[in-house]
Design a protein around this motif. Structure first.
Motif, PDB file in Angstrom:
ATOM      1  N   LEU A  31       0.828  -1.204   0.000  1.00 34.27           N
ATOM      2  CA  LEU A  31       0.000   0.000   0.000  1.00 34.27           C
ATOM      3  C   LEU A  31       0.867   1.261   0.000  1.00 34.27           C
ATOM      4  O   LEU A  31       0.506   2.275  -0.605  1.00 34.27           O
ATOM      5  CB  LEU A  31      -0.942  -0.011   1.201  1.00 34.27           C
ATOM      6  CG  LEU A  31      -2.003  -1.119   1.192  1.00 34.27           C
ATOM      7  CD1 LEU A  31      -2.827  -1.086   2.478  1.00 34.27           C
ATOM      8  CD2 LEU A  31      -2.912  -0.986  -0.024  1.00 34.27           C
ATOM      9  N   PHE A  32       2.004   1.215   0.661  1.00 31.08           N
ATOM     10  CA  PHE A  32       2.969   2.316   0.631  1.00 31.08           C
ATOM     11  C   PHE A  32       3.436   2.538  -0.805  1.00 31.08           C
ATOM     12  O   PHE A  32       3.527   3.674  -1.286  1.00 31.08           O
ATOM     13  CB  PHE A  32       4.142   1.943   1.533  1.00 31.08           C
ATOM     14  CG  PHE A  32       5.249   2.980   1.619  1.00 31.08           C
ATOM     15  CD1 PHE A  32       5.299   3.872   2.680  1.00 31.08           C
ATOM     16  CD2 PHE A  32       6.247   3.030   0.675  1.00 31.08           C
ATOM     17  CE1 PHE A  32       6.323   4.808   2.774  1.00 31.08           C
ATOM     18  CE2 PHE A  32       7.270   3.962   0.747  1.00 31.08           C
ATOM     19  CZ  PHE A  32       7.310   4.854   1.808  1.00 31.08           C
ATOM     20  N   TYR A  33       3.728   1.438  -1.509  1.00 32.67           N
ATOM     21  CA  TYR A  33       4.173   1.512  -2.902  1.00 32.67           C
ATOM     22  C   TYR A  33       3.071   2.086  -3.793  1.00 32.67           C
ATOM     23  O   TYR A  33       3.323   2.955  -4.638  1.00 32.67           O
ATOM     24  CB  TYR A  33       4.578   0.126  -3.378  1.00 32.67           C
ATOM     25  CG  TYR A  33       4.950   0.045  -4.841  1.00 32.67           C
ATOM     26  CD1 TYR A  33       6.112   0.636  -5.318  1.00 32.67           C
ATOM     27  CD2 TYR A  33       4.142  -0.635  -5.750  1.00 32.67           C
ATOM     28  CE1 TYR A  33       6.472   0.553  -6.657  1.00 32.67           C
ATOM     29  CE2 TYR A  33       4.482  -0.721  -7.086  1.00 32.67           C
ATOM     30  CZ  TYR A  33       5.652  -0.127  -7.529  1.00 32.67           C
ATOM     31  OH  TYR A  33       5.987  -0.202  -8.861  1.00 32.67           O
ATOM     32  N   ALA A  34       1.840   1.608  -3.602  1.00 26.68           N
ATOM     33  CA  ALA A  34       0.721   2.114  -4.394  1.00 26.68           C
ATOM     34  C   ALA A  34       0.536   3.611  -4.164  1.00 26.68           C
ATOM     35  O   ALA A  34       0.288   4.378  -5.109  1.00 26.68           O
ATOM     36  CB  ALA A  34      -0.564   1.361  -4.027  1.00 26.68           C
ATOM     37  N   GLU A  69      -6.792  -1.733  -9.865  1.00 23.88           N
ATOM     38  CA  GLU A  69      -6.978  -3.182  -9.960  1.00 23.88           C
ATOM     39  C   GLU A  69      -5.674  -3.944  -9.799  1.00 23.88           C
ATOM     40  O   GLU A  69      -5.672  -5.085  -9.330  1.00 23.88           O
ATOM     41  CB  GLU A  69      -7.624  -3.522 -11.310  1.00 23.88           C
ATOM     42  CG  GLU A  69      -9.063  -3.041 -11.431  1.00 23.88           C
ATOM     43  CD  GLU A  69      -9.589  -3.099 -12.856  1.00 23.88           C
ATOM     44  OE1 GLU A  69      -8.816  -3.511 -13.756  1.00 23.88           O
ATOM     45  OE2 GLU A  69     -10.751  -2.725 -13.084  1.00 23.88           O
ATOM     46  N   THR A  70      -4.562  -3.324 -10.167  1.00 28.64           N
ATOM     47  CA  THR A  70      -3.271  -4.007 -10.102  1.00 28.64           C
ATOM     48  C   THR A  70      -2.585  -3.849  -8.760  1.00 28.64           C
ATOM     49  O   THR A  70      -2.072  -4.827  -8.194  1.00 28.64           O
ATOM     50  CB  THR A  70      -2.336  -3.468 -11.206  1.00 28.64           C
ATOM     51  OG1 THR A  70      -2.943  -3.651 -12.487  1.00 28.64           O
ATOM     52  CG2 THR A  70      -0.988  -4.186 -11.181  1.00 28.64           C
ATOM     53  N   PHE A  71      -2.581  -2.646  -8.206  1.00 28.78           N
ATOM     54  CA  PHE A  71      -1.753  -2.350  -7.044  1.00 28.78           C
ATOM     55  C   PHE A  71      -2.523  -2.154  -5.744  1.00 28.78           C
ATOM     56  O   PHE A  71      -1.895  -2.064  -4.684  1.00 28.78           O
ATOM     57  CB  PHE A  71      -0.904  -1.099  -7.324  1.00 28.78           C
ATOM     58  CG  PHE A  71       0.025  -1.256  -8.486  1.00 28.78           C
ATOM     59  CD1 PHE A  71       1.171  -2.032  -8.367  1.00 28.78           C
ATOM     60  CD2 PHE A  71      -0.243  -0.651  -9.698  1.00 28.78           C
ATOM     61  CE1 PHE A  71       2.033  -2.194  -9.435  1.00 28.78           C
ATOM     62  CE2 PHE A  71       0.610  -0.805 -10.777  1.00 28.78           C
ATOM     63  CZ  PHE A  71       1.757  -1.582 -10.643  1.00 28.78           C
ATOM     64  N   VAL A  72      -3.838  -2.072  -5.813  1.00 28.97           N
ATOM     65  CA  VAL A  72      -4.604  -1.771  -4.603  1.00 28.97           C
ATOM     66  C   VAL A  72      -5.641  -2.849  -4.282  1.00 28.97           C
ATOM     67  O   VAL A  72      -5.621  -3.443  -3.198  1.00 28.97           O
ATOM     68  CB  VAL A  72      -5.305  -0.399  -4.731  1.00 28.97           C
ATOM     69  CG1 VAL A  72      -6.088  -0.085  -3.459  1.00 28.97           C
ATOM     70  CG2 VAL A  72      -4.296   0.702  -5.018  1.00 28.97           C
ATOM     71  N   THR A  73      -6.551  -3.100  -5.204  1.00 27.50           N
ATOM     72  CA  THR A  73      -7.679  -3.995  -4.945  1.00 27.50           C
ATOM     73  C   THR A  73      -7.272  -5.370  -4.424  1.00 27.50           C
ATOM     74  O   THR A  73      -7.897  -5.877  -3.471  1.00 27.50           O
ATOM     75  CB  THR A  73      -8.540  -4.149  -6.217  1.00 27.50           C
ATOM     76  OG1 THR A  73      -8.968  -2.850  -6.644  1.00 27.50           O
ATOM     77  CG2 THR A  73      -9.756  -5.020  -5.944  1.00 27.50           C
ATOM     78  N   PRO A  74      -6.240  -6.035  -4.994  1.00 28.41           N
ATOM     79  CA  PRO A  74      -5.890  -7.361  -4.471  1.00 28.41           C
ATOM     80  C   PRO A  74      -5.561  -7.351  -2.981  1.00 28.41           C
ATOM     81  O   PRO A  74      -5.949  -8.263  -2.241  1.00 28.41           O
ATOM     82  CB  PRO A  74      -4.664  -7.751  -5.309  1.00 28.41           C
ATOM     83  CG  PRO A  74      -4.793  -6.964  -6.565  1.00 28.41           C
ATOM     84  CD  PRO A  74      -5.395  -5.663  -6.145  1.00 28.41           C
ATOM     85  N   PHE A  75      -4.880  -6.318  -2.512  1.00 26.18           N
ATOM     86  CA  PHE A  75      -4.452  -6.277  -1.116  1.00 26.18           C
ATOM     87  C   PHE A  75      -5.588  -5.857  -0.184  1.00 26.18           C
ATOM     88  O   PHE A  75      -5.657  -6.311   0.962  1.00 26.18           O
ATOM     89  CB  PHE A  75      -3.244  -5.346  -0.996  1.00 26.18           C
ATOM     90  CG  PHE A  75      -2.107  -5.779  -1.870  1.00 26.18           C
ATOM     91  CD1 PHE A  75      -1.313  -6.855  -1.501  1.00 26.18           C
ATOM     92  CD2 PHE A  75      -1.875  -5.156  -3.088  1.00 26.18           C
ATOM     93  CE1 PHE A  75      -0.289  -7.290  -2.325  1.00 26.18           C
ATOM     94  CE2 PHE A  75      -0.851  -5.588  -3.921  1.00 26.18           C
ATOM     95  CZ  PHE A  75      -0.060  -6.664  -3.544  1.00 26.18           C
ATOM     96  N   ILE A  76      -6.493  -5.031  -0.679  1.00 26.28           N
ATOM     97  CA  ILE A  76      -7.692  -4.716   0.097  1.00 26.28           C
ATOM     98  C   ILE A  76      -8.563  -5.966   0.224  1.00 26.28           C
ATOM     99  O   ILE A  76      -9.111  -6.260   1.291  1.00 26.28           O
ATOM    100  CB  ILE A  76      -8.490  -3.571  -0.573  1.00 26.28           C
ATOM    101  CG1 ILE A  76      -7.649  -2.302  -0.662  1.00 26.28           C
ATOM    102  CG2 ILE A  76      -9.780  -3.320   0.194  1.00 26.28           C
ATOM    103  CD1 ILE A  76      -7.213  -1.743   0.661  1.00 26.28           C
TER     104      ILE A  76
END
Length: 212
Positions: A31-34, A69-76
């Protein structure tokens, strides 16, 4: 229902898949990276003279959906499935709010309004109190589409398919190249356990979700 929670240790495994796993700390770093990517995008859009050209807003919106969709949604989603609550960085939270709010109003949102709202977000570039600007200047961002003249680009060529494992490798590379003065040992984006349906808080000994 008990709505209290507690910080999850950064080394706690949240999910396992194939021959790998993801810990709470790794989700924090993702999330820091996103958030860092969005800051770089936001600064670039501020300087761009192309944002008012025909077709820019539509392509921007398509690429922002890919970004989420690539950097946020999967981790949420991983956090949700694990009864956890990810503490989301402020800029990322603001961008998510804009994207979701416009979608709720209209399944085909006004892309010009989305662009306008994101351009209006306030950001900090005071390096005496924030490392954000130094992070945004890093040259290593994968598919840094915000640097391109979107008006003349074929957007379908700018939507690479990336797995969670691909993203985790990008995150690891990003952290290995951060400026020495950027403090990341105590990221403020840790996970907190959410309540179970029966009102009990998930404990440290809970088994992580496993995907085969």
């Amino acid at each position: 229902m008990n709505n209290t929670g507690k910080l999850v240790p950064s080394d706690q495994v949240i999910i396992t898949y194939s021959d790998s796993q993801i810990t709470a700390g790794e989700i924090s770093r993702a999330l820091f990276y996103a958030n860092s990517r969005l800051l770089a995008m936001r600064l670039s859009v501020d300087k761009s003279c192309a944002t008012g050209t025909p077709g820019y807003a539509e392509k921007f919106h398509t690429l922002m959906k890919w970004e989420m969709e690539t950097f946020v949604t999967p981790f949420i989603n991983i956090s949700f499935l694990s009864r956890c609550s990810a503490v989301i960085p402020q800029l990322l939270q603001n961008v998510m709010t804009i994207m979701v709010a416009h979608t709720l109003v209209d399944r085909q949102p006004d892309v010009n309004e989305v662009l306008t709202d994101i351009k209006a977000l306030s950001i900090s570039m005071d390096c005496n109190t924030s490392d954000e600007y130094d992070i945004a200047r890093m040259p290593d961002y994968f598919n840094a589409w915000w640097k391109e003249n979107l008006g003349s680009c074929r957007v379908l060529d700018m939507l690479p398919k990336s797995s969670v494992q691909d993203v985790m490798e990008l995150v690891e590379g990003h952290f290995s190249e951060l400026p020495d003065h950027v403090e990341t040992s105590l990221l403020p984006y840790m996970l907190k356990h959410g309540p179970r349906a029966v009102g009990n808080i998930a404990g440290k000994d809970d088994e992580p979700h496993t995907f085969k």
